[in-house]
Design a protein around this motif. Structure first.
Motif: not given
Length: 158
Positions: A115-135
């Protein structure tokens, strides 16, 4: 901020966590932000109602907003398991908090899944909890069965 009306779970978690046999990501988030660790076996010692209550706590990126999660967990563990959670020092600046850098683990798991990873822009648009979940889902070298469903649910892949 008060408790949610129902346990906070993503669609990708429903199969494995709906009956709260397994810890939903909301509980994992709160454990990590308070620096607490319990095993799956300890989680399963808690009555379903207590697990559901813990899964209703907010997931805001501020440990001062709802400081009762840790107190509730300690009381539940003492009452139902005669145990206390283990303590650890939370990371001061975990990778998921940085909206300007997609963590290497997320990118690696994307590559391994084709899969293509998220762009920095798209990553930054995720709310922090969703970034936590993926990490959190990419912290181990082996792929998590929930990673691609989470990426889909968060609108990062088709």
């Amino acid at each position: 901020m008060g408790l949610h009306e129902t346990p906070l779970m993503f669609d990708f978690e429903r199969v494995s966590s709906e009956d709260l046999t397994y810890m939903p990501m909301s509980v994992r988030f709160n454990l990590d932000r308070f620096g607490l660790r319990i095993s799956l076996a300890q989680w399963q010692l808690l009555p379903h109602a207590d697990r559901a209550l813990l899964a209703r706590f907010p997931v805001d990126d501020d440990a001062q907003i709802e400081p009762n999660f840790d107190h509730a967990l300690f009381e539940m563990m003492r009452t139902h398991a005669n145990l206390e959670p283990d303590w650890f020092t939370p990371e001061h600046e975990p990778a998921w908090r940085d909206p300007a850098t997609v963590p290497e683990g997320v990118l690696r798991h994307c590559r391994e899944a084709g899969a293509t990873g998220p762009s920095v822009e798209r990553w930054g648009q995720l709310d922090p909890f969703k970034r936590y979940v993926l990490t959190k889902l990419t912290r181990k070298p082996e792929a998590s069965h929930d990673f691609l469903p989470a990426m889909r649910e968060f609108g990062l892949i088709d």
